[in-house]
Design an enzyme around this catalytic site. Structure first.
Site, PDB file in Angstrom:
ATOM      1  N   HIS A   1       0.817  -1.189   0.086  1.00  0.00           N
ATOM      2  CA  HIS A   1       0.026  -0.001   0.067  1.00  0.00           C
ATOM      3  C   HIS A   1       0.721   1.309   0.117  1.00  0.00           C
ATOM      4  O   HIS A   1       1.998   1.098   0.179  1.00  0.00           O
ATOM      5  CB  HIS A   1      -0.963  -0.046   1.253  1.00  0.00           C
ATOM      6  CG  HIS A   1       0.022  -0.062   2.640  1.00  0.00           C
ATOM      7  ND1 HIS A   1       0.478   1.128   3.073  1.00  0.00           N
ATOM      8  CD2 HIS A   1       0.277  -0.921   3.209  1.00  0.00           C
ATOM      9  CE1 HIS A   1       1.134   1.012   4.233  1.00  0.00           C
ATOM     10  NE2 HIS A   1       0.951  -0.327   4.513  1.00  0.00           N
TER      11      HIS A   1
ATOM     12  N   GLU B   1      -2.465  -7.076   7.535  1.00  0.00           N
ATOM     13  CA  GLU B   1      -0.949  -6.817   8.223  1.00  0.00           C
ATOM     14  C   GLU B   1      -0.817  -7.581   9.523  1.00  0.00           C
ATOM     15  O   GLU B   1      -2.015  -8.242   9.923  1.00  0.00           O
ATOM     16  CB  GLU B   1      -0.668  -5.542   8.535  1.00  0.00           C
ATOM     17  CG  GLU B   1       0.686  -5.331   8.892  1.00  0.00           C
ATOM     18  CD  GLU B   1       1.736  -5.446   8.241  1.00  0.00           C
ATOM     19  OE1 GLU B   1       2.004  -7.066   8.007  1.00  0.00           O
ATOM     20  OE2 GLU B   1       2.601  -4.628   7.739  1.00  0.00           O
TER      21      GLU B   1
END
Length: 217
Positions: free
Chosen positions: A23, A97
Site C-alpha cells: 500500500h 497486516e
C-alpha cells in the site's frame, strides 16, 4: 531501487500469477510507527504512490484485484483499480497486516525500550501464523483463478514474511526495505507459491532510509 529476478518461469495456462503490491504511505509510516492491524488511512503521498504503482502496472494483463481490508491497502487498491480499468477490488481478510498487539502505535525505538529483545509482546501474531493464513488465502484464490493474473494489495510485514519463508531467510537481504508502492511477483504452481521478482529498496551506507519504507521485521 534494486530489483531481483529469482526465476524466469514463462506464463502457462494453468498457473496463477500474483503481483503483491505494498500500500501507499500513511502518516504512521512517516513517523516510523508500527501499524499492524491499526486502521490508518493513506496520506496524500500514499495516494500518489498508488497512482505511480498503477502506471508501472498498466502494460501488463490483469484479471482481478484483491486487497487487505485495512484502509491503507483498500484505498490503494481502489486507486489502482480505477487507473487500470479493473472491477472493484475484492476484500480478503487474511491478507491483512500482522497483528502487533501491544506495540502498535509505537516507534521502533519505543518498542525496543518497552519490549526489548526476548520480552513477550502481548497480542503479537507469530510469523508462522501470518504465513499460514496468507498462503491459505492465495491457495483459495489460485484454485478459482487458474491461468489468471491477480493484483494483491497488502502490507510490508506480510510481503517480508512471505519472502523470508520462500527463500529460507535469504531474502530480503540485510538493509533491504519493502517500500510503499513496491510490486513483488509470484506464481502459484503445483500447490505452492514461487517468487519470480523481488522489488526491494536497498539502503546505501550511511543512509537512514526512506521514511516511507518499512524495515522487514
Amino acid at each position: 531501487m534494486s530489483a531481483q529476478r529469482i526465476t524466469d518461469t514463462p506464463d502457462e495456462p494453468g498457473l496463477t500469477t500474483f503481483s503483491i503490491v505494498r500500500h501507499g504511505q500513511t502518516d504512521w509510516n512517516l513517523q516510523h510507527r508500527i501499524q499492524g492491524s491499526t486502521d490508518i488511512p493513506l496520506n496524500a503521498t500514499g495516494r500518489a504512490e498508488a497512482v505511480a504503482a498503477a502506471e508501472r502496472l498498466q502494460n501488463r494483463r490483469w484479471d482481478a484485484i484483491v486487497t487487505s481490508p485495512l484502509l491503507r491497502a483498500a484505498e490503494s487498491a481502489r486507486i489502482i483499480a480505477a487507473e487500470l480499468g479493473l472491477n472493484e477490488p475484492q476484500n480478503v481478510p487474511a491478507l491483512t497486516e500482522r497483528h502487533h498487539g501491544a506495540i502498535e502505535g509505537l516507534t521502533f525505538t519505543e518498542r525496543q525500550q518497552r519490549f526489548p529483545d526476548g520480552v513477550v509482546v502481548p497480542g503479537l501474531e507469530t510469523r508462522r501464523d501470518v504465513v499460514d493464513r496468507v498462503l491459505a488465502a492465495l491457495a483459495t484464490l489460485a484454485a478459482g483463478r487458474a491461468g489468471q493474473c491477480v493484483l494483491v494489495l497488502s502490507h510490508g510485514g506480510v510481503i517480508g514474511m512471505l519472502l523470508r519463508h520462500l527463500t529460507e531467510g535469504e531474502l530480503p537481504r540485510h538493509g533491504d526495505y519493502i517500500a510503499n508502492g513496491s510490486v513483488h511477483d509470484f506464481q502459484w504452481e503445483n500447490n505452492q507459491l514461487l517468487l519470480t521478482h523481488l522489488d526491494a529498496t536497498t539502503r546505501l551506507p550511511g543512509d537512514r532510509g526512506d521514511a516511507a519504507a518499512t524495515p522487514v521485521l
